[in-house]
Motif scaffolding. Sequence first.
Motif, short mmCIF file in Angstrom:
data_model
loop_
_atom_site.label_atom_id
_atom_site.label_comp_id
_atom_site.label_asym_id
_atom_site.label_seq_id
_atom_site.Cartn_x
_atom_site.Cartn_y
_atom_site.Cartn_z
N MET A 1 12.18 3.54 0.70
CA MET A 1 12.40 2.58 1.75
C MET A 1 13.01 1.33 1.12
SD MET A 1 10.11 2.15 4.92
CE MET A 1 11.34 2.42 6.13
N SER A 2 13.86 0.64 1.85
CA SER A 2 14.49 -0.56 1.32
C SER A 2 14.36 -1.71 2.31
CB SER A 2 15.95 -0.29 1.00
OG SER A 2 16.68 -0.03 2.18
N MET A 3 14.72 -2.89 1.82
CA MET A 3 14.71 -4.06 2.69
C MET A 3 15.99 -4.84 2.46
SD MET A 3 11.89 -6.42 0.85
CE MET A 3 11.92 -6.74 -0.88
N ASP A 21 20.74 -5.13 -0.32
CA ASP A 21 19.91 -4.00 0.09
C ASP A 21 19.01 -3.71 -1.10
OD1 ASP A 21 18.99 -1.92 1.72
OD2 ASP A 21 20.34 -0.50 0.75
N ALA A 24 12.08 -1.57 -1.45
CA ALA A 24 10.87 -2.26 -1.01
C ALA A 24 9.94 -2.49 -2.20
CB ALA A 24 10.15 -1.43 0.05
N ASN A 52 9.95 -13.48 7.10
CA ASN A 52 9.85 -13.58 8.56
C ASN A 52 10.00 -15.03 9.04
OD1 ASN A 52 9.52 -10.79 8.75
ND2 ASN A 52 7.32 -10.98 8.48
N ASP A 61 2.26 -10.78 0.21
CA ASP A 61 2.54 -9.35 0.33
C ASP A 61 3.77 -9.15 1.21
OD1 ASP A 61 0.33 -8.73 -1.20
OD2 ASP A 61 -0.95 -8.29 0.52
N HIS A 63 5.75 -6.42 3.69
CA HIS A 63 5.52 -5.22 4.49
C HIS A 63 6.85 -4.66 4.97
CE1 HIS A 63 1.26 -6.12 4.44
NE2 HIS A 63 1.57 -7.37 4.75
N THR A 64 6.87 -3.38 5.27
CA THR A 64 8.07 -2.73 5.77
C THR A 64 8.63 -3.50 6.96
OG1 THR A 64 7.18 -0.60 5.08
CG2 THR A 64 8.99 -0.56 6.67
N GLY A 65 9.92 -3.73 6.92
CA GLY A 65 10.59 -4.42 8.02
C GLY A 65 10.56 -5.93 7.93
N GLU A 67 11.62 -9.63 7.12
CA GLU A 67 12.90 -10.30 6.93
C GLU A 67 12.74 -11.29 5.78
OE1 GLU A 67 15.68 -12.04 10.14
OE2 GLU A 67 14.42 -13.69 9.44
#
Length: 77
Positions: A1-3, A21, A24, A52, A61, A63-65, A67
């Motif tokens: 998974m990436s962010m 890119d 995670a 976010n 921490d 988390h997936t998704g 920003e």
Amino acid sequence: MSMTILVFGRLQDIVQQASLDWPAVADTALLRQQLQERYPGLASVSYRISVNKELVQGEQDLHTGAEVALLPPFSGG
């Protein structure tokens, strides 16, 4: 998974991109370490991490998704 990491201001000159890119990672401490290993110029400048749309105080921490953004010093009036 990436962010996706958004990069602003003079930090773009160091990483040569407006966004990255990135694989995670568990938290902002590990993210900062990996970024500075890949882009050594980041180690010599001051920048903040936003998650976010909130500035991170200390470590946080991830988390997936989430920003994530790298922000250079700024001032306002």
